[in-house]
Write a protein that holds these residues in place. Structure first.
Motif: not given
Length: 354
Positions: A87-88, A115-121, A172-176, A193-196
């Motif tokens: 988480a951290n 994913n370098e410039t994205a929140s998720a890929t 990772n920070q956006d994920l958690f 998970l797909t709802d994220l």
């Protein structure tokens, strides 16, 4: 920092086996091992495997990864919620199913880079008939804004050919930070998970979709037919590599070579041969039909005929077989073993005689 979460908690009831699905073998190792190896190859520092069914067996087999226990099992999003040890962390985290052993390190590296410039890929694939797969919905800027399950698609969405391949990379920070926004608003009352994807998109964050060139890499395994399909893909992939390196494999469809095997030049391998483990084959080696070699070193110029060699070293220019079994031995070229019966009688199989 690079992290990974492998979802491996389910039993896999369609395998019709008491063994956990991810522990079923392909060639010479559990399918889960291929995924861990691919992640290590792209320098993932922390790998957390989410376990549930037969957790102790999986944990005892894989000593070099971390684990999170999912009990009860309330969906893929719920599985990721159990990985609080990450988480951290900063950097990127790949999330991948434990039943996808064909994924290659090159594809995972491309995913990290995308994913370098994205929140998720997320990895996607193009199918002429998308069938029951979830459709990828993009906006006018080509960013992914959601995944719609087939049963929930409207007529226009059903025409979409791009589907979710089930492999993701998140900041990772956006994920958690987003996991607590998941809600079990579905018939199964599970956290998906797909709802994220839509959650992050609605926050104004960038979500990429990376189309997989070879969609066989992202095949999942749910039953023994699909296990065979993955085995066929894996053997073809490995054998094709060695053919390109100049190894003469007489019949690749009847030859099994493990991914850690090393083979020299001018090697001839006849049909019905298995070479697995950490085996090293030298130059000019001939391996005739009905031979099996495991975790052994075969030096230059050796000929092996219809024999089994395990955890042994065969010295240069030695002739082995036919019908010889060797275990835990070093055999020089003066030792010509003619039959399994003689081998057993003289205790050579136990390494008690040179």
């Amino acid at each position: 920092m690079r992290n990974a979460i492998i979802l491996a908690a389910g039993k896999g009831t369609r395998m019709k086996s008491s063994q956990s699905k991810v522990m079923h073998s392909i060639i010479d190792r559990p399918m889960l091992a291929y995924i861990i190896d691919a992640l290590r190859a792209v320098h993932v520092e922390r790998i957390v495997v989410v376990v549930g069914y037969q957790a102790q067996t999986i944990e005892a087999t894989f000593k070099d990864v971390e684990f999170a226990l999912q009990e009860p099992q309330l969906g893929t999003g719920h599985a990721v919620m159990q990985c609080q040890q990450l988480a951290n962390e900063t950097g990127d985290t790949i999330i991948i199913n434990g039943d996808g052993p064909c994924i290659q390190p090159e594809t995972l590296e491309k995913l990290f880079q995308a994913n370098e410039t994205a929140s998720a890929t997320l990895c996607t694939a193009i199918l002429e008939d998308a069938g029951a797969y979830g459709r990828i919905v993009r906006d006018q800027a080509n960013n992914v804004i959601g995944i719609v399950e087939a049963k929930d698609c409207d007529p226009e969405q059903l025409k979409i050919k791009e589907i979710n391949a089930g492999i993701y990379c998140f900041k990772n920070q956006d994920l958690f930070a987003s996991l607590d926004k998941l809600e079990p608003n579905n018939a199964q009352h599970e956290y998906y998970l797909t709802d994220l994807i839509s959650i992050l998109s609605n926050q104004g964050k960038t979500v990429n979709g990376m189309v997989i060139e070879n969609r066989e890499e992202v095949m999942g395994i749910n039953d023994c037919k699909e296990l065979y399909r993955a085995y066929t893909w894996m053997t073809n992939h490995i054998n094709s590599y060695w053919l390109e390196q100049g190894v003469q494999i007489i019949d690749p469809k009847r030859t099994m070579i493990g991914k850690d095997v090393k083979i020299g030049h001018d090697v001839i391998i006849y049909p019905n041969v298995e070479i697995t483990g950490k085996t090293q084959i030298g130059n000019g080696v001939i391996i005739r039909s009905n031979s099996r070699i495991v975790d052994s070193t075969i030096q230059d110029g050796v000929t092996i005929d219809a024999s089994i060699i395990t955890s042994s070293q065969i010295d240069q220019d030695t002739q082995i077989g036919p019908m010889t079994a060797i275990t835990n031995c070093q055999v020089d070229r003066q030792c010509r073993l003619k039959s399994f019966e003689r081998f057993e009688n003289e205790h050579i199989a136990k390494g008690q005689e040179k």
